[in-house]
Write an enzyme that holds these catalytic residues in place. Structure first.
Site, PDB file in Angstrom:
ATOM      1  CB  CYS A  77      -0.945   0.000   1.203  1.00  0.00           C
ATOM      2  SG  CYS A  77      -2.231  -1.257   1.136  1.00  0.00           S
ATOM      3  CG  HIS A 131      -0.419   2.876   4.401  1.00  0.00           C
ATOM      4  ND1 HIS A 131      -1.183   1.792   4.036  1.00  0.00           N
ATOM      5  CD2 HIS A 131       0.286   2.489   5.484  1.00  0.00           C
ATOM      6  CE1 HIS A 131      -0.930   0.799   4.860  1.00  0.00           C
ATOM      7  NE2 HIS A 131      -0.047   1.189   5.745  1.00  0.00           N
TER       8      HIS A 131
END
Length: 520
Positions: A77, A131
């Site tokens: 991510c 994120h």
């Protein structure tokens, strides 16, 4: 004479007013609906998946362009999202793994929404765009909007993926979290990432987090529709990230016995032992603490594998329905025709592929993602392209579609020419990388793997890595996969004598870098 000219000008103005004439306005800038779907591999009907029930995303693909060969820059991510949101590649952002925070590393970084602000856009964020718990307030006029029921003070560090319906699970999570925080004050998801790996409560869509934030997104769009300012709206869905907790009706769309198991259940033959992730993400969930490293003799039972894969598909169908509902609302507000819609996954996800579950490798099951674009005035609709595209290309592409200047530092290439001519010659390669850390590597080493994908081959070079200076050391090992004849990457053929010329050529292309691969 001057008096006569003034009278003539005044007369012209009177005639214009009487005829209803108004000065022509500049065309309104298009809005941007920027939709991230976490952990989404190309498990969609539009990509030829025969199992996936995704009618709304398929419908969007029918109204736009589907990109069939899209690669992320890192299959996890934080690095992937930092790259695409800044238009820079991981070695430039220096965000290489989950714990790296791009704004702390690069305080002066200008993200995509931040850049669009300079051209008159109002920017809004709901859900996971950067994120987890990194909303980056610098990037948005309205950062990190959340449904009111989730605004409890003790949940502000909690991720949207961690909520369940079951009260017993919620109580168990709270108890476990207290114990975990006593051992370590700072934990992923603020210590809430415990519980079962799946849930299928028979509830309304809005009772799970993604459904609740879709309702908030609809209310926010209603508010934005009343203004004249164009918007850049970042909406990040958490599913199909673990846990696969979605309403029962989406599980009921599938016959679990008809969902095929992974076609490549073993790690690639001849692959280096450190190439695989450890599945620590799945290991956090109830009943999975015992699972071994993919390179070990561990094999998941078929029953469990089917449940997990069923849950992933159900989660994709849930998000599909939510996004369809949001697009219907966009149409009801008369915003649809003047809105660029771009839907993307941040990386792929292994569903038993290579004896593994999760992302975090350089293999194409983790690197390839879906990307669908629909924009105002699009002439070619319902078309696909197999040209090589990278997620880092989104920044310059959206700039061009919005009619704003592309920043000269962007390390991607606008794919707008492909929207106009899907068959044209394009990039010769895509570039990705992955940082394998000692606590995850099967041999306890630290490496950086650099990947290049061409239409015919996937080539990876592994080097030792100095994480303190962010520099690579000695060359260690290569991997080569024949994309035409071995699409599931079952065998590394880099060491074969017959591959020597191909390895030499791809190694040179990898060393030359992305600038040498851009279309002419």
């Amino acid at each position: 004479m001057k008096r006569i000219l003034q009278l003539l000008l005044f007369a012209c103005l009177l005639i214009r007013c009487a005829s209803g004439y108004t000065e022509p306005k500049e065309p309104a800038k298009p809005n941007v609906l920027f939709v991230s779907i976490d952990d989404l591999r190309p498990t969609l009907g539009a990509y030829g998946d025969p199992v996936a029930v995704t009618p709304r995303l398929d419908e969007l693909a029918g109204e736009g362009m589907t990109f069939r060969q899209v690669f992320c820059q890192a299959a996890v991510c934080a690095p992937s999202r930092a790259s695409l949101m800044t238009g820079l590649r991981p070695d430039s952002t220096r965000v290489w793994h989950l714990g790296d925070k791009f704004r702390e590393i690069n305080p002066a970084a200008v993200t995509m929404p931040q850049y669009f602000t300079q051209f008159g856009y109002h920017t809004v964020n709901i859900g996971k765009i950067f994120h987890n718990y990194m909303p980056d307030s610098v990037s948005w006029h309205e950062p990190d909007l959340r449904p009111a029921q989730y605004l409890r003070p003790d949940w502000l560090g909690r991720d949207g993926e961690t909520f369940y319906i079951s009260e017993s699970v919620n109580q168990s999570q709270a108890i476990k979290r207290d114990s975990l925080l006593q051992l370590q004050a700072v934990r992923y998801a603020d210590g809430w990432n415990t519980g079962p790996a799946w849930e299928d409560a028979d509830v309304h869509d809005t009772l799970y987090y993604d459904g609740a934030q879709t309702e908030l997104a609809k209310r926010t769009l209603t508010r934005l529709a009343k203004t004249d300012q164009p918007f850049y709206f970042g909406l990040g869905y958490f599913r199909p990230h673990l846990p696969f907790a979605v309403p029962k009706k989406y599980w009921d769309l599938y016959d679990p016995g008809s969902i095929p198991l992974a076609p490549n259940p073993d790690i690639p033959e001849g692959a280096p032992i450190w190439s695989m992730n450890s599945m620590y993400e799945l290991r956090h969930y109830d009943g999975f603490g015992h699972i071994g490293h993919p390179t070990s003799a561990y094999r998941m039972s078929e029953d469990t594998a089917r449940i997990l894969k069923h849950g992933y598909y159900a989660s994709v169908s849930y998000v599909d329905a939510l996004l369809g509902d949001l697009i219907d609302h966009l149409k009801a507000l008369n915003l649809y025709d003047n809105t660029i819609i771009i839907v993307w996954g941040d990386h792929g996800w292994k569903l038993g592929d290579h004896n593994s579950w999760g992302k975090m490798t350089n293999y194409n099951i983790d690197l390839q993602v879906p990307l669908i674009v629909r924009y105002p005035g699009q002439e070619k609709r319902g078309v696909q392209t197999s040209a090589i595209v990278e997620l880092v290309d989104m920044f310059p592409s959206l700039c061009e579609l919005a009619g704003i200047e592309i920043p000269d530092y962007a390390q991607g290439t606008s794919f707008v020419p492909l929207l106009e001519d899907p068959e044209r010659a394009w990039k010769t390669a895509a570039f990705s990388q992955f940082h394998r850390r000692p606590r995850v590597a099967a041999d306890g080493g630290r490496y950086m793997g650099y990947s290049i994908n061409t239409p015919d081959y996937h080539y990876i070079e592994w080097y030792t890595w100095d994480h303190r200076t962010g520099t690579r050391g000695e060359y260690v090992k290569a991997e080569l996969y024949d994309r035409r004849n071995d699409p599931h990457e079952k065998e590394n053929v880099a060491d074969r004598e017959a591959s020597a010329a191909v390895v030499q050529d791809l190694s040179a292309q990898l060393a030359a870098g992305w600038k040498k691969a851009v279309p002419q």
